[in-house]
Design a protein around this motif. Structure first.
Motif, short mmCIF file in Angstrom:
data_model
loop_
_atom_site.label_atom_id
_atom_site.label_comp_id
_atom_site.label_asym_id
_atom_site.label_seq_id
_atom_site.Cartn_x
_atom_site.Cartn_y
_atom_site.Cartn_z
N VAL A 115 0.83 -1.20 0.00
CA VAL A 115 0.00 0.00 0.00
C VAL A 115 0.87 1.26 0.00
O VAL A 115 1.82 1.38 0.78
CB VAL A 115 -0.95 0.04 1.22
N HIS A 116 0.53 2.18 -0.89
CA HIS A 116 1.13 3.51 -0.92
C HIS A 116 0.03 4.54 -0.67
O HIS A 116 -1.15 4.28 -0.94
CB HIS A 116 1.79 3.78 -2.28
N VAL A 117 0.42 5.71 -0.18
CA VAL A 117 -0.53 6.78 0.14
C VAL A 117 -0.03 8.09 -0.45
O VAL A 117 1.16 8.41 -0.37
CB VAL A 117 -0.69 6.92 1.67
N ALA A 118 -0.95 8.86 -1.04
CA ALA A 118 -0.63 10.20 -1.55
C ALA A 118 -1.65 11.18 -0.99
O ALA A 118 -2.86 10.96 -1.11
CB ALA A 118 -0.67 10.21 -3.08
N ALA A 119 -1.15 12.26 -0.38
CA ALA A 119 -2.03 13.27 0.21
C ALA A 119 -1.21 14.52 0.49
O ALA A 119 0.02 14.53 0.33
CB ALA A 119 -2.65 12.75 1.50
N ASN A 120 -1.88 15.57 0.93
CA ASN A 120 -1.20 16.80 1.33
C ASN A 120 -0.91 16.72 2.82
O ASN A 120 -1.81 16.86 3.65
CB ASN A 120 -2.06 18.03 1.01
N THR A 171 4.41 3.36 1.96
CA THR A 171 5.12 4.47 1.33
C THR A 171 4.16 5.64 1.15
O THR A 171 3.05 5.46 0.67
CB THR A 171 5.66 4.05 -0.05
N TRP A 172 4.58 6.83 1.58
CA TRP A 172 3.71 8.00 1.45
C TRP A 172 4.34 9.05 0.55
O TRP A 172 5.56 9.16 0.46
CB TRP A 172 3.35 8.60 2.80
N TYR A 173 3.48 9.80 -0.13
CA TYR A 173 3.91 10.86 -1.04
C TYR A 173 3.20 12.16 -0.70
O TYR A 173 2.00 12.15 -0.40
CB TYR A 173 3.59 10.50 -2.50
N GLN A 174 3.93 13.26 -0.79
CA GLN A 174 3.34 14.59 -0.66
C GLN A 174 2.81 15.04 -2.01
O GLN A 174 3.53 15.04 -3.01
CB GLN A 174 4.38 15.59 -0.16
N VAL A 175 1.52 15.39 -2.04
CA VAL A 175 0.91 15.99 -3.23
C VAL A 175 0.25 17.29 -2.80
O VAL A 175 -0.51 17.32 -1.83
CB VAL A 175 -0.14 15.06 -3.88
N ASP A 176 0.54 18.36 -3.50
CA ASP A 176 0.08 19.69 -3.09
C ASP A 176 -1.35 19.99 -3.55
O ASP A 176 -1.59 20.99 -4.24
CB ASP A 176 1.05 20.75 -3.60
N PHE A 177 -2.29 19.14 -3.13
CA PHE A 177 -3.69 19.40 -3.42
C PHE A 177 -4.12 20.68 -2.71
O PHE A 177 -3.83 20.88 -1.52
CB PHE A 177 -4.58 18.25 -2.94
#
Length: 391
Positions: free
Chosen positions: A44-49, A74-80
């Motif tokens: 599982v990966h996660v993408a959020a601000n 694994t997490w990712y920064q997304v500038d929503f």
């Protein structure tokens, strides 16, 4: 359920991406989904601000990042952006999420309006199967013409790029099945609640201590709201109703953080309610706060499917609630509490009087608690596991 081939070899671990607009939505609505996916053998990966984390503090967002890492996520920064974002911020967020999705995923599970719009544009390009969980559409019966012209038409168009649409309230489900083009529409009643956590009595001594710490006399009437300090949550009208009633024995506390903190404090001061109305900030002791209260009041202008109301009911607390989508789904006027019009101060004040004058307030609380049992998280987890299992 999802028909697009993803080219995975037999026995190969699936890699799944969960996308949300803010870190708070991951913390509040997706931790159990992550656990379910992992139990089913998925990476599982996660993408959020995480930089602008929503309804949690930045420190809590940092702790969430650490927690995800410990879980092997694994997490990712997304500038929503917030709300509808801006052209510049949306282009930036789209490029970020598209780059992440290009890594290759068995499927993407997305939620939140703006994040899901941008994510569906990206998965359409990459041909990645997608689940969209709509936590309440931005358009609803009684909403503005602009919301229908803009958000409705965008959602309707993007639904053709949605393999599975999960709705969480009856109004959205009916509309999606009738008007949209998703591969399949399934209604799941939100994320569920930890029923026993709220239903287990905290004890009279804890209730006395909690009231004392809040500065509320033991014989006074206490109302509580839980939620972000925002225009949508509409706490302002409760404060105005309290000013109208002018009852020194009636107290009101709001647990939550948000952009309207200063505005609400100013309104409290203007109406000389500083002794009776308090903003508590973010609180983790909700079972104690609910059980120390005589009623929970939720004046939202609209909701997806409000968890706080279910938790209050599980604690055995009657609801005073706006008769809107996402609250009326699980509330019954006269049985679990009393409803009011969210834009009518007189209607809110009347509901407060109804509760004060009801002959058996305990019966309302018992009925509310019994009604809340159907939203136990184990029931919802079972539904989500079945959905993931079919993909």
């Amino acid at each position: 359920m999802i028909h697009r081939s993803v080219g995975k070899k037999m026995g190969e671990t699936k890699k799944v991406l969960i996308v949300s607009s803010t870190a708070s939505m991951i913390k509040q609505f997706n931790m159990r989904n992550i656990e379910i996916l992992q139990e089913l053998g998925n990476e599982v990966h996660v993408a959020a601000n995480f930089v602008e984390p929503g309804t949690i503090t930045k420190r809590m967002a940092e702790h969430l990042q650490e927690q995800l890492q410990e879980m092997g996520v694994t997490w990712y920064q997304v500038d929503f952006g917030r709300g509808a974002g801006s052209l510049k911020s949306n282009m930036k967020a789209y490029k970020q999420i598209h780059k992440i999705i290009k890594q290759g995923y068995s499927f993407v599970h997305t939620q939140a309006s703006l994040a899901s719009m941008l994510t569906r544009l990206a998965t359409h390009v990459t041909k990645t199967p997608l689940i969209y969980m709509a936590h309440g559409f931005q358009f609803y019966k009684g909403s503005s013409t602009v919301s229908w012209l803009v958000y409705y038409n965008i959602e309707k168009f993007l639904s053709r790029w949605t393999d599975l649409l999960i709705t969480i309230n009856h109004e959205d489900t009916k509309l999606a099945k009738k008007k949209f083009h998703a591969g399949e529409v399934i209604e799941v009643p939100g994320v569920g609640i930890n029923y026993n956590k709220f239903a287990t009595p905290v004890g009279e001594d804890v209730i006395i201590k909690t009231r004392s710490e809040l500065g509320v006399p033991q014989d006074a009437k206490l109302l509580i709201s839980v939620g972000e300090l925002s225009a949508r949550k509409n706490h302002r009208i409760v404060i105005e109703a309290l000013a109208k009633l002018n009852n020194p024995n009636l107290y009101y506390v709001i647990a939550g953080i948000g952009p309207l903190k200063d505005e609400l404090n100013e309104l409290i001061a203007q109406n000389h309610l500083g002794d009776n109305v308090k903003l508590l900030g973010y609180r983790s002791d909700l079972p104690e706060l609910y059980q120390a209260s005589n009623a929970a009041i939720f004046p939202s202008k609209f909701e997806g499917l409000m968890v706080a109301g279910m938790e209050a009911m599980a604690a055995g607390v009657p609801l005073l609630y706006a008769d809107v989508r996402g609250i009326r789904d699980y509330s019954e006027d006269g049985r679990t509490g009393f409803s009011f019009n969210y834009d009518d101060v007189g209607s809110v004040a009347k509901a407060m009087k109804q509760l004060a004058n009801v002959e058996n307030r305990d019966a309302l609380g018992i009925s509310a608690q019994q009604h809340a049992r159907q939203f136990e998280m184990a029931e919802i987890d079972g539904q989500m596991k079945a959905i993931y299992n079919q993909i």
